[in-house]
Design an enzyme around this catalytic site. Structure first.
Site, short mmCIF file in Angstrom:
data_model
loop_
_atom_site.label_atom_id
_atom_site.label_comp_id
_atom_site.label_asym_id
_atom_site.label_seq_id
_atom_site.Cartn_x
_atom_site.Cartn_y
_atom_site.Cartn_z
N ASP A 132 35.68 36.73 45.03
CA ASP A 132 35.60 35.63 45.81
C ASP A 132 35.08 36.17 47.40
O ASP A 132 34.24 35.34 47.82
CB ASP A 132 36.87 35.02 46.00
CG ASP A 132 36.91 33.56 46.03
OD1 ASP A 132 35.93 33.00 45.82
OD2 ASP A 132 37.72 32.59 46.50
N ASP A 155 40.62 27.91 42.16
CA ASP A 155 41.55 28.34 43.11
C ASP A 155 42.71 27.49 42.75
O ASP A 155 43.91 27.67 43.24
CB ASP A 155 41.09 27.90 44.74
CG ASP A 155 39.96 28.74 44.98
OD1 ASP A 155 39.72 29.72 44.75
OD2 ASP A 155 38.93 28.13 45.80
#
Length: 398
Positions: free
Chosen positions: A223, A269
């Site tokens: 990420d 997420d």
């Protein structure tokens, strides 16, 4: 992937972080404090729903003896390869959007997610809808069978059994699917996004806490790198039209349901921390202390991490990888509790698949789908007796 967007959804960033997308056309008035609070509060609430209920359903799923409900178990090897597979998928999409027409790619993706969304939403609402059907509701059985070959070489590709109640759920989900396909409305997008998230948390199972740490740690690096290190994720996200995010308009108070200034949260997420939180719930149950200490601790940690992501985004006005804050919180808080309670050894020695499904073979691919326990059991026996068909496959990137 939390994000503040100032452009229509089709032109806004959808990166693993928070930031502002460049506006298309005339500049828009900035979002009001009330609108921003409503949008981000709603995103946090929507993210918590699939994690909470998906974790509860993951326990039922793990204990189920119905082969059609068996989860996909992620091993440490899968977890280690996951960031690499995700990176290759992301970069492949980046090249596709650079080489081919964005319009045609998104048309194919829309059809793909249209089918997946209907199935996911139907699976999500089916347990709830079954409670509303009257006892005398006619329940006819149907079977969709597709095979290849003949005689002893005949092989089942699809063997899906369903009943009238399933058809009603599919019909209702199809209405949402058509609505999304024609309008790309944010409510339809969220219904599909919530269904994908809940199914992911329910059906993707980490086999132990060490695997969860490997997975979250690898995606933490993934990420941060793809958000801060390159423009690949931003480019793909701007071009990618699919229900892979939860969205909520910041101008809802001014424009109502036709609002188009969206705040966004990527499904990765939600699902990635969610499957770790679900694992901790199953660990809580294995302790047989009638408490859900680790589940609630990780749940609060997720709220803290997501809130911190939004706060940092609001302060610095720049894209922030959400997993940068979620991963340390979701791992650190439960680990701290385990240290205080002296249960670190128990936590890391817990095996989810051995605890609840000691004799269940690991699902590695999905060539056969069936709603019938009997037919699926026969199908699984055929697969296990044929070594050439037993292969490993890492979970697909989200």
């Amino acid at each position: 992937m939390a994000e503040q967007a100032t452009a229509p959804m089709s032109e806004a960033h959808n990166v693993s972080g928070a930031g502002e997308a460049p506006a298309a056309g005339p500049a828009r008035p900035p979002a009001t404090p009330e609108g921003m609070a409503l949008a981000y509060g709603s995103l946090v609430f929507m993210a918590l729903l699939p994690i909470f209920f998906g974790a509860l359903r993951s326990v039922t799923c793990a204990k189920s003896k119905n082969a059609s409900d068996m989860p996909e178990t992620i091993t440490s090897r899968d977890a280690a390869r996951f960031p690499i597979v995700a990176s290759c998928t992301l970069f492949g999409l980046y090249l596709f959007f650079k080489i081919f027409s964005q319009e045609y790619i998104n048309l194919l993706l829309s059809m793909y997610f249209f089918v997946l969304g209907i199935l996911a939403l139907s699976h999500t609402i089916s347990p709830v809808m079954n409670k509303f059907f009257p006892a005398n509701f006619p329940s006819k059985q149907y079977q969709l069978l597709f095979t290849q070959g003949s005689g002893e070489n005949k092989e089942e590709i699809v063997n899906y059994e369903f009943d009238s109640k399933d058809l009603v759920c599919l019909a209702m989900s199809s209405v949402v699917g058509v609505w999304y396909l024609l309008r790309k409305h944010w409510i339809a997008n969220n219904l599909f996004g919530l269904a994908f998230s809940l199914n992911g948390v329910e059906l993707l199972h980490l086999n132990n806490v060490s695997t969860g740490c490997i997975l979250l740690g690898g995606l933490f690096i993934y990420d941060v790198f793809w958000v801060f290190g390159t423009n690949v994720m931003v480019t793909v996200a701007k071009s990618f039209e699919a229900p892979i995010k939860l969205v909520f308009p910041q101008d809802l108070l001014e424009k109502g349901l036709e609002a188009d200034n969206f705040a966004m949260l990527g499904l990765g997420d939600v699902v990635i921390p969610g499957i770790f939180i679900a694992l901790l719930l199953r660990f809580d149950i294995s302790l047989k202390k009638n408490t859900h200490t680790y589940f609630y601790t990780s749940f609060v940690a997720y709220i803290f991490g997501l809130g911190l992501t939004i706060f940092i985004m609001h302060i610095f006005k720049h894209a922030q990888p959400a997993l940068l804050y979620l991963v340390p919180a979701c791992i650190g808080f439960p680990l701290l509790v385990a240290l205080v309670k002296g249960e670190v050894t128990e936590m890391f020695s817990y095996e989810s698949s051995a605890e609840i499904l000691p004799h269940t073979p690991r699902l590695t691919h999905f060539p056969t789908v069936s709603g019938s326990p009997a037919s699926l059991a026969d199908s699984m026996q055929q697969k296990l007796s044929c070594p050439r068909r037993r292969r490993q496959q890492s979970p697909s990137a989200m």
